[in-house]
Enzyme design. Sequence first.
Site, short mmCIF file in Angstrom:
data_model
loop_
_atom_site.label_atom_id
_atom_site.label_comp_id
_atom_site.label_asym_id
_atom_site.label_seq_id
_atom_site.Cartn_x
_atom_site.Cartn_y
_atom_site.Cartn_z
N ILE A 126 -14.79 10.21 -10.21
CA ILE A 126 -14.02 10.04 -8.96
C ILE A 126 -12.75 9.28 -9.29
O ILE A 126 -12.78 8.24 -9.96
CB ILE A 126 -14.85 9.35 -7.85
N GLY A 132 -0.01 2.50 -10.35
CA GLY A 132 0.69 1.54 -9.49
C GLY A 132 -0.17 0.93 -8.39
O GLY A 132 0.28 0.01 -7.71
N ILE A 160 -10.22 5.98 -15.10
CA ILE A 160 -11.24 6.84 -14.49
C ILE A 160 -12.48 6.95 -15.40
O ILE A 160 -12.41 7.48 -16.51
CB ILE A 160 -10.66 8.24 -14.16
N GLU A 245 -21.87 2.92 -3.59
CA GLU A 245 -21.25 2.59 -4.88
C GLU A 245 -21.39 1.09 -5.14
O GLU A 245 -21.77 0.65 -6.23
CB GLU A 245 -19.77 3.00 -4.86
N GLU A 370 -12.27 -10.34 -4.51
CA GLU A 370 -11.38 -10.77 -3.42
C GLU A 370 -11.39 -9.73 -2.27
O GLU A 370 -11.42 -10.10 -1.10
CB GLU A 370 -9.96 -10.97 -3.95
C1 LIG Z 1 -13.64 0.03 -16.78
C2 LIG Z 1 -13.07 0.45 -15.46
C3 LIG Z 1 -13.60 1.54 -14.80
C4 LIG Z 1 -13.05 1.97 -13.60
N1 LIG Z 1 -13.51 3.12 -13.02
C5 LIG Z 1 -12.82 3.65 -11.97
C6 LIG Z 1 -13.14 4.96 -11.48
O1 LIG Z 1 -14.06 5.62 -11.97
N2 LIG Z 1 -12.40 5.45 -10.47
C7 LIG Z 1 -11.37 4.76 -9.90
O2 LIG Z 1 -10.73 5.27 -8.99
N3 LIG Z 1 -11.04 3.53 -10.34
C8 LIG Z 1 -11.73 2.97 -11.37
N4 LIG Z 1 -11.39 1.73 -11.85
C9 LIG Z 1 -10.30 1.00 -11.21
C10 LIG Z 1 -10.79 -0.22 -10.43
O3 LIG Z 1 -11.54 0.16 -9.31
C11 LIG Z 1 -9.53 -1.05 -10.08
O4 LIG Z 1 -9.07 -1.62 -11.29
C12 LIG Z 1 -9.83 -2.12 -9.05
O5 LIG Z 1 -10.09 -1.53 -7.79
C13 LIG Z 1 -8.66 -3.11 -8.90
O6 LIG Z 1 -7.45 -2.45 -8.73
P1 LIG Z 1 -6.19 -2.85 -9.65
O7 LIG Z 1 -6.65 -2.84 -11.06
O8 LIG Z 1 -5.06 -2.00 -9.29
O9 LIG Z 1 -5.90 -4.36 -9.27
P2 LIG Z 1 -4.90 -4.85 -8.12
O10 LIG Z 1 -5.21 -4.15 -6.84
O11 LIG Z 1 -3.50 -4.78 -8.63
O12 LIG Z 1 -5.34 -6.37 -7.98
C14 LIG Z 1 -4.86 -7.41 -8.85
C15 LIG Z 1 -5.42 -8.73 -8.31
O13 LIG Z 1 -4.91 -8.95 -6.98
C16 LIG Z 1 -6.01 -9.17 -6.09
N5 LIG Z 1 -5.73 -8.62 -4.77
C17 LIG Z 1 -5.26 -7.38 -4.47
N6 LIG Z 1 -5.19 -7.23 -3.14
C18 LIG Z 1 -5.61 -8.40 -2.58
C19 LIG Z 1 -5.78 -8.87 -1.26
N7 LIG Z 1 -5.51 -8.10 -0.19
N8 LIG Z 1 -6.26 -10.12 -1.08
C20 LIG Z 1 -6.57 -10.93 -2.13
N9 LIG Z 1 -6.42 -10.54 -3.42
C21 LIG Z 1 -5.97 -9.28 -3.64
C22 LIG Z 1 -7.19 -8.47 -6.73
O14 LIG Z 1 -8.43 -8.97 -6.24
C23 LIG Z 1 -6.94 -8.76 -8.20
O15 LIG Z 1 -7.44 -10.03 -8.51
C24 LIG Z 1 -11.96 1.26 -13.03
C25 LIG Z 1 -11.44 0.15 -13.69
C26 LIG Z 1 -11.94 -0.24 -14.90
C27 LIG Z 1 -11.28 -1.38 -15.64
#
Ligand SMILES: Cc1cc2nc3c(=O)[nH]c(=O)nc-3n(C[C@H](O)[C@H](O)[C@H](O)COP(=O)(O)OP(=O)(O)OC[C@H]3O[C@@H](n4cnc5c(N)ncnc54)[C@H](O)[C@@H]3O)c2cc1C
Length: 382
Positions: A126, A132, A160, A245, A370
Amino acid sequence: MRRTLFTDEHDEFRASFRRFVDQEIVPHHLDWERDGIVPRELFAKAGANGFLGTDVPEAYGGGGVEDFRFNLVIGEEVQRAGVGGAGLGITLHNDICLPYFLSLCTDEQKERWLPGICSGELITAIAMTEPGIGSDLASMSTSAFRDGDRYVVNGSKTFITNGINADLVITAVKTDPTQRHKGMSLVVLERGMEGFERGRNLEKVGLHSQDTAELFFTDVSVPVENLLGTEGQGFVHLVQNLPQERLSIAAAGVAAAEAALGWTLDYVKERTAFGQPVGSFQHSRFVLAELRTEIDIARVFVDRCVEALDAGELTAEEAAEAKWWCTELQKRTVDACVQLHGGYGYMLEYPIARAYTDARITTIYGGTTEIMKEIVGRSLGV
Ligand SMILES: Cc1cc2nc3c(=O)[nH]c(=O)nc-3n(C[C@H](O)[C@H](O)[C@H](O)COP(=O)(O)OP(=O)(O)OC[C@H]3O[C@@H](n4cnc5c(N)ncnc54)[C@H](O)[C@@H]3O)c2cc1C
């Protein structure tokens, strides 16, 4: 504490899956950790042994039993064996992707996809996150514009899980970029579609045998028959499926903490310092007692959440509570257990070291701690 969640049938299933893990995963795990991926045959073997799609109707090759406890058993056994990296692909396939297919597919789509998902011939993923955006899903920019009986998809995704191995990728897209949540839809991209390219298998801190990849879409022509659910309802579909999930990740967190505690108890009874086992220092006993207590309490909550899920009652808030608290517990536990192992805890030949690196992501993926607290906090009217 005696668990009341399982019946004899689940216990038999557990014994059978434990044998599968010991025979088909454990002997190869270190090689796969080095390779950065599991072979596709792992899914085929899991399918042949009835460990994929237990909740899919038998007519499509599944187990025909809607009961998340079977999923829970698989997730727990993977953690118990210390093969979280290799097991994640299977739990993602069963617990996280499959519910979308089960709840949203048309009859024609079910015929086309469910048998392969159950046999392991079709591996799923998924794709929501983009380079970004992650937490702020509604700001995604991958687009799907309707052109007759097709969508033309452009954009990219990252991080992903199963990204390299996947044959079917549930992809969150904007069918109306002028809208935020209401502009989102889900389309299934299939291996081999022209313009659908895989990027790097990303190098991670832990979960090395799990392929986590970038995906790129350039004018991919996707038939409208691959729309999953209703156009413009993508966000609603995600919100409906995210509680399962998050519960899956929470349950894995508790099981991983339990495994870490078990390895550590064995170690601290053997290892001596100053003429006594290191576990017998009062400080060690207090740390171990605290972990034992927290894990027991977490398990009761997760078991209750599983019952609620099976009864169709688990709320988004309850799943968020389970997700953030149990994964933070997992992190605290593996950290304390590494400390109790001393220098050996930093050596990858000890399962606790791998568990430590594998644990770090769990408070981030599936929604960060968070964001989970935001979901819970909003429900409190503040
Ligand atoms: C090993 C791995 C597997 C993954 N698998 C999948 C997958 O299969 N499919 C998929 O779609 N994604 C996947 N992900 C992505 C994962 O779900 C995202 O990394 C995660 O949702 C956080 O998004 P971001 O990395 O963009 O962080 P950001 O959204 O940029 O967040 C950065 C920081 O800001 C904080 N923050 C952001 N918004 C707020 C808010 N409103 N209030 C307070 N704090 C906030 C966050 O908590 C975090 O500490 C995977 C990631 C990894 C590393």
